[in-house]
Motif scaffolding. Structure first.
Motif, PDB file in Angstrom:
ATOM      1  N   ALA A   1      54.474  30.824  33.525  1.00 19.36           N
ATOM      2  CA  ALA A   1      53.887  30.718  34.866  1.00 19.36           C
ATOM      3  C   ALA A   1      53.320  32.077  35.249  1.00 19.36           C
ATOM      4  O   ALA A   1      53.989  33.098  35.083  1.00 19.36           O
ATOM      5  N   ILE A   2      52.084  32.086  35.723  1.00 20.06           N
ATOM      6  CA  ILE A   2      51.399  33.326  36.094  1.00 20.06           C
ATOM      7  C   ILE A   2      50.891  33.185  37.518  1.00 20.06           C
ATOM      8  O   ILE A   2      50.163  32.231  37.833  1.00 20.06           O
ATOM      9  N   ASP A   3      51.266  34.141  38.369  1.00 18.85           N
ATOM     10  CA  ASP A   3      50.730  34.143  39.730  1.00 18.85           C
ATOM     11  C   ASP A   3      49.335  34.771  39.686  1.00 18.85           C
ATOM     12  O   ASP A   3      49.205  35.980  39.457  1.00 18.85           O
ATOM     13  N   PRO A   4      48.287  33.975  39.900  1.00 19.11           N
ATOM     14  CA  PRO A   4      46.936  34.530  39.737  1.00 19.11           C
ATOM     15  C   PRO A   4      46.623  35.637  40.739  1.00 19.11           C
ATOM     16  O   PRO A   4      45.784  36.493  40.461  1.00 19.11           O
ATOM     17  N   ALA A   5      47.319  35.629  41.893  1.00 17.86           N
ATOM     18  CA  ALA A   5      47.044  36.642  42.926  1.00 17.86           C
ATOM     19  C   ALA A   5      47.406  38.045  42.451  1.00 17.86           C
ATOM     20  O   ALA A   5      46.932  39.039  42.999  1.00 17.86           O
ATOM     21  N   MET A   6      48.251  38.129  41.410  1.00 16.97           N
ATOM     22  CA  MET A   6      48.597  39.417  40.822  1.00 16.97           C
ATOM     23  C   MET A   6      47.359  40.050  40.172  1.00 16.97           C
ATOM     24  O   MET A   6      47.244  41.268  40.079  1.00 16.97           O
ATOM     25  N   LEU A   7      46.446  39.225  39.721  1.00 22.42           N
ATOM     26  CA  LEU A   7      45.268  39.719  38.999  1.00 22.42           C
ATOM     27  C   LEU A   7      43.995  39.684  39.847  1.00 22.42           C
ATOM     28  O   LEU A   7      43.246  40.653  39.890  1.00 22.42           O
ATOM     29  N   VAL A   8      43.734  38.537  40.476  1.00 24.38           N
ATOM     30  CA  VAL A   8      42.472  38.401  41.216  1.00 24.38           C
ATOM     31  C   VAL A   8      42.710  37.770  42.580  1.00 24.38           C
ATOM     32  O   VAL A   8      43.664  37.018  42.773  1.00 24.38           O
ATOM     33  N   GLN A   9      41.828  38.085  43.504  1.00 21.83           N
ATOM     34  CA  GLN A   9      41.900  37.448  44.814  1.00 21.83           C
ATOM     35  C   GLN A   9      41.176  36.111  44.733  1.00 21.83           C
ATOM     36  O   GLN A   9      40.234  35.958  43.970  1.00 21.83           O
ATOM     37  N   ASP A  10      41.615  35.191  45.543  1.00 20.54           N
ATOM     38  CA  ASP A  10      40.881  33.929  45.694  1.00 20.54           C
ATOM     39  C   ASP A  10      40.746  33.132  44.409  1.00 20.54           C
ATOM     40  O   ASP A  10      39.719  32.483  44.191  1.00 20.54           O
ATOM     41  N   PHE A  11      41.766  33.170  43.555  1.00 21.70           N
ATOM     42  CA  PHE A  11      41.656  32.364  42.335  1.00 21.70           C
ATOM     43  C   PHE A  11      41.333  30.909  42.654  1.00 21.70           C
ATOM     44  O   PHE A  11      40.449  30.318  42.016  1.00 21.70           O
ATOM     45  N   PRO A  12      42.039  30.283  43.602  1.00 23.47           N
ATOM     46  CA  PRO A  12      41.769  28.853  43.851  1.00 23.47           C
ATOM     47  C   PRO A  12      40.310  28.569  44.226  1.00 23.47           C
ATOM     48  O   PRO A  12      39.756  27.543  43.826  1.00 23.47           O
ATOM     49  N   ALA A  13      39.666  29.494  44.945  1.00 25.22           N
ATOM     50  CA  ALA A  13      38.255  29.292  45.295  1.00 25.22           C
ATOM     51  C   ALA A  13      37.367  29.474  44.066  1.00 25.22           C
ATOM     52  O   ALA A  13      36.401  28.728  43.858  1.00 25.22           O
ATOM     53  N   ARG A  14      37.689  30.465  43.234  1.00 23.62           N
ATOM     54  CA  ARG A  14      36.915  30.669  42.003  1.00 23.62           C
ATOM     55  C   ARG A  14      37.030  29.452  41.086  1.00 23.62           C
ATOM     56  O   ARG A  14      36.078  29.052  40.431  1.00 23.62           O
ATOM     57  N   MET A  15      38.235  28.898  41.036  1.00 21.66           N
ATOM     58  CA  MET A  15      38.467  27.737  40.182  1.00 21.66           C
ATOM     59  C   MET A  15      37.643  26.548  40.682  1.00 21.66           C
ATOM     60  O   MET A  15      37.028  25.824  39.884  1.00 21.66           O
ATOM     61  N   ALA A  16      37.628  26.362  42.000  1.00 22.54           N
ATOM     62  CA  ALA A  16      36.824  25.267  42.562  1.00 22.54           C
ATOM     63  C   ALA A  16      35.345  25.474  42.240  1.00 22.54           C
ATOM     64  O   ALA A  16      34.611  24.513  41.972  1.00 22.54           O
ATOM     65  N   GLU A  17      34.912  26.731  42.213  1.00 24.74           N
ATOM     66  CA  GLU A  17      33.509  27.016  41.882  1.00 24.74           C
ATOM     67  C   GLU A  17      33.215  26.655  40.423  1.00 24.74           C
ATOM     68  O   GLU A  17      32.169  26.077  40.116  1.00 24.74           O
TER      69      GLU A  17
END
Lengths: 326, 326
Positions: free
Chosen positions: B261-277
């Protein structure tokens, strides 16, 4: 893709091939330490039998328009004890991804696990090279690379995914084991080579710029694309690797190099011995008539490497001449 | 595999199906909390359209010889802030892997990343279920499961690898996206079902106990096996998943459930929005004539789930009767 003896070939010792590569890279502006990092992989690729992933790549780097753009130092933008986000500074992936792998190793050695992402870079070569670095440091390594679109999703008329390789490697007492594939049905370098040689692609894998099926490699190379390997399962894996690329800070359809390093000793004792046992068990599977051996990922490549280290490398004379002329 | 209306079907509300499952599991010795965990996945599988991965599994659990052996509590054998090794206590994977996913989530929430391995368990069902748990907690999740041999390596005459599924999931502002495949060319459950129905397997995927190619599903089910999907690339992935199973403390050819399990916020901001894009861009790929839409992994399953939540589930009457008779 095997590096066979060729009539137009020049046989070089590993040391001479290394000197040739490093000198050429320094002439196109790479400092000595980076030229050494790039050349080390290119030589390793040749030793492992990947002729087109070897020194000829320096010619491709020299021609790439990104190489002419300004470069800055590879730097950590953001980090924790278990993670790093790295700006590759528009350095070629051979350098930027190498730094990413190094940082993943040092963090995993300290913390047991690490995830590292590299963006603002391009073209990192052979993924197994980085994973073997992690494995030789005692880690189980996972590495994925997203890239510019060359692969069409099922039903699509335009490439939307990169060739998106994934590599997973394991230390074992019988030597590193590294799985490494591209998720495209053909390597993009193969498509380009076939276009140059006017060879036909296999049936059903290529599409032209309009999205129509074609076996014409040149039509595929110019704005077309190929399918993912393995039907919808391979497409899904390619999609997942593109999404993992977002963890690196890369744009949705751009280069993103992701590394996960796990120290197996954190979980189990004697992982390398257990891994050797798994390899031995799989290799001991009873064989069909005519089958010489059950193969394990990377076994063929690493075996060839041992042989070529002794025998030296064979490079095309044209490539040697072109490198000397850079 | 879609759950269509059937003449011998019984329509149940989700609540009634849940009560049916939980009661049956408690009658075969599972405590209420574990019966609820198992049933939750089985219902979810049915809602997502995986009919054979649903309540009928309770009958298979009841018959499994492991179910009759002593069970102990699922317990952490060894841990760090970023890892846990878990002894599943001979509990069915539906329970033990669920605890593994829970622990991976809580450690990744605290430390940014976690790796968790579960051994001494069996049969965990649908991998996407666990990965969706991780994704709904905001994590990028990776889950692999090694298993007993059902898959032949290329050139082999005997199964040496499990069906070894891999699932990778991502949070997005447009909803979870979960890639989930088995690396065998057919699900083992499909082979068993085809054997029961006396259906022929597709050409080229099945082998009998002697290692000879066969389309006879019964011959494959009794000591034979199937190929991996996607040629040598799929075989290599299956091999890598078997090796990742060693990180769980499992034996080389046994069940091992691994979670990263990786918390994406540790690496990038707004991962969920990037993923939706990314999802939006892939779905916007121009389509071939006659293609209604470009599909994204899990999209079909999650869409069906919404519909079935409203409409209820259809179960075979025989299954309902058998569950009531346990």
């Amino acid at each position: 893709m095997l590096d066979a003896d060729r009539p137009d070939g020049v046989r070089l010792s590993v040391a001479d091939a290394r000197a040739l590569g490093e000198t050429a890279l320094q002439r196109i502006g790479y400092p000595a330490d980076e030229a050494a990092i790039i050349t080390d992989q290119l030589i390793d690729n040749a030793l492992c039998g990947y002729r087109f992933a070897s020194l000829p790549r320096i010619l491709a780097i020299a021609e790439d328009e990104k190489t002419s753009r300004p470069r800055t130092a590879v730097r950590i933008v953001r980090e924790t004890p278990v993670s790093a986000l790295i700006d590759g500074g528009n350095k070629v992936g051979y350098v930027a991804a190498y730094r990413g792998a190094e940082i993943a190793i040092s963090k995993a050695l300290a913390s047991g696990i690490a995830v590292v992402g590299v963006h603002n870079s391009y073209y990192s070569g052979r993924n197994a090279y980085y994973v073997e670095l992690m494995v030789r440091a005692g880690m189980v390594g996972i590495h994925t690379a997203s890239a510019k679109p060359h692969v069409l999703p099922p039903g699509g008329r335009r490439a939307a995914l990169g060739t998106n390789p994934i590599s997973i490697g394991f230390p074992s007492t019988s030597g590193p084991v590294v799985y490494d594939i591209g998720t495209a049905s053909l390597m993009w370098g193969e498509v380009l080579l076939m276009a140059r040689l006017d060879e036909a692609l296999p049936q059903g894998v290529g599409f032209d710029a309009e999205g129509s099926p074609t076996r014409d490699a040149a039509a595929v190379a110019h704005g077309g694309g190929v399918t993912a390997f393995g039907g919808h399962k391979g497409y899904g894996l390619s999609f997942a690797i593109q999404a993992l690329g977002l963890l690196t800070g890369a744009a949705p359809q751009d280069y993103g190099f992701l590394f996960i390093a796990i120290d197996p000793a954190m979980l189990v004792q004697d992982f390398p011995a257990r891994m050797a046992e798994l390899v031995a068990r799989i290799k001991a599977t009873p064989r069909r008539v005519g089958v010489e051996e059950i193969r394990i990922p990377s076994e063929r490549a690493f075996r060839e490497r041992e042989q070529r280290r002794r025998e030296g490398l064979v490079l095309d004379r044209k490539v040697v001449d072109a490198l000397n002329a850079l």
